[in-house]
Write an enzyme that holds these catalytic residues in place. Sequence first.
Site, PDB file in Angstrom:
ATOM      1  N   LEU A 108       0.857  -1.172   0.000  1.00 29.52           N
ATOM      2  CA  LEU A 108       0.000   0.000   0.000  1.00 29.52           C
ATOM      3  C   LEU A 108       0.896   1.226   0.000  1.00 29.52           C
ATOM      4  O   LEU A 108       1.933   1.231   0.677  1.00 29.52           O
ATOM      5  CB  LEU A 108      -0.907   0.017   1.241  1.00 29.52           C
ATOM      6  CG  LEU A 108      -1.975  -1.086   1.351  1.00 29.52           C
ATOM      7  CD1 LEU A 108      -2.703  -0.977   2.691  1.00 29.52           C
ATOM      8  CD2 LEU A 108      -2.970  -1.006   0.198  1.00 29.52           C
ATOM      9  N   ASP A 109       0.492   2.272  -0.725  1.00 28.45           N
ATOM     10  CA  ASP A 109       1.262   3.520  -0.719  1.00 28.45           C
ATOM     11  C   ASP A 109       1.333   4.071   0.695  1.00 28.45           C
ATOM     12  O   ASP A 109       0.483   3.772   1.544  1.00 28.45           O
ATOM     13  CB  ASP A 109       0.606   4.551  -1.637  1.00 28.45           C
ATOM     14  CG  ASP A 109       0.576   4.108  -3.084  1.00 28.45           C
ATOM     15  OD1 ASP A 109       1.422   3.284  -3.466  1.00 28.45           O
ATOM     16  OD2 ASP A 109      -0.305   4.586  -3.827  1.00 28.45           O
ATOM     17  N   GLN A 110       2.305   4.933   0.951  1.00 31.71           N
ATOM     18  CA  GLN A 110       2.492   5.454   2.300  1.00 31.71           C
ATOM     19  C   GLN A 110       1.260   6.209   2.801  1.00 31.71           C
ATOM     20  O   GLN A 110       0.959   6.194   3.997  1.00 31.71           O
ATOM     21  CB  GLN A 110       3.747   6.335   2.368  1.00 31.71           C
ATOM     22  CG  GLN A 110       3.707   7.618   1.556  1.00 31.71           C
ATOM     23  CD  GLN A 110       3.023   8.769   2.255  1.00 31.71           C
ATOM     24  OE1 GLN A 110       2.822   8.735   3.461  1.00 31.71           O
ATOM     25  NE2 GLN A 110       2.669   9.796   1.491  1.00 31.71           N
ATOM     26  N   THR A 112      -1.864   5.531   1.871  1.00 34.25           N
ATOM     27  CA  THR A 112      -3.035   4.655   1.822  1.00 34.25           C
ATOM     28  C   THR A 112      -3.138   3.868   3.119  1.00 34.25           C
ATOM     29  O   THR A 112      -2.144   3.349   3.620  1.00 34.25           O
ATOM     30  CB  THR A 112      -2.951   3.689   0.624  1.00 34.25           C
ATOM     31  OG1 THR A 112      -2.859   4.437  -0.586  1.00 34.25           O
ATOM     32  CG2 THR A 112      -4.168   2.786   0.560  1.00 34.25           C
ATOM     33  N   HIS A 191       0.102   2.861  -8.308  1.00 32.42           N
ATOM     34  CA  HIS A 191      -0.883   3.920  -8.079  1.00 32.42           C
ATOM     35  C   HIS A 191      -2.151   3.694  -8.902  1.00 32.42           C
ATOM     36  O   HIS A 191      -2.767   4.648  -9.385  1.00 32.42           O
ATOM     37  CB  HIS A 191      -0.291   5.289  -8.427  1.00 32.42           C
ATOM     38  CG  HIS A 191       0.738   5.759  -7.456  1.00 32.42           C
ATOM     39  ND1 HIS A 191       1.527   6.868  -7.686  1.00 32.42           N
ATOM     40  CD2 HIS A 191       1.126   5.289  -6.237  1.00 32.42           C
ATOM     41  CE1 HIS A 191       2.350   7.047  -6.667  1.00 32.42           C
ATOM     42  NE2 HIS A 191       2.120   6.101  -5.770  1.00 32.42           N
TER      43      HIS A 191
END
Length: 248
Positions: A108-110, A112, A191
Amino acid sequence: MLKSPPMIFERLLHSQGFGSRRQCRALIESGAVAVGEAVLDDPDAELDPRGLSFTVDSVRWDYREHAYLMLHKPAGFECSRDPQHHASVFALLPRPLVERNVQCVGRLDQDTTGLLLLSDDGAFVHQNTSPKRKVPKRYRVSTARPIEDAQLDALRAGVLLRDESQPLAAWAAERENATTLLLTIQEGKYHQVKRMVAAAGNHVEALHRDAIGNLTLPASLGPGQWQWLDEADFAALRTPMSHPDHRP
């Protein structure tokens, strides 16, 4: 039922992430480890690992051949052991789990938040990240502008992203309220959710993953908290999801 092959206590403790063999031997000999109600200070004792519970410095642990966990990832953490700009999600786990080399099952993105699986079982990691399995993952997306019907139609039909040769279609796209989108995808491209929403004509303000397949993030698990997967969780991951009906 047959017993599991016995394990030397020192080796057993090492397999659970409590340090090197030498460190585990010293830990046992110091009297810091108990089995049942009694301190066991013999590092060469042979134990049946199946169903074994022990305490280290009064903290209880159950023997597990592999670690399978879920984490409620907060914002501001990177899914990396070598983070570049933020703290690592592994800082949220007890040291023994980090030492036994659990890995993120996908990323997961930072910024998210939400459901993240971790394990030290390579087969489990591969099974739940392989593009061939197409495991649906549901995101709750907060958007900058109200979600229009045309945007939902575009997401369901497929949007073409830069550097992609074919359009990507959402597995499901539903409007929860004016600016909250429930978007389910099967891929895991860079993304992807943010880019799909932008391609449909909107902008992601916040992103939260609340389900992987039929496994949903428990309401009782707060941001930064983790728990072991249980049999019901494994059953949820194994059960194929029914595709939602997009007809009006």
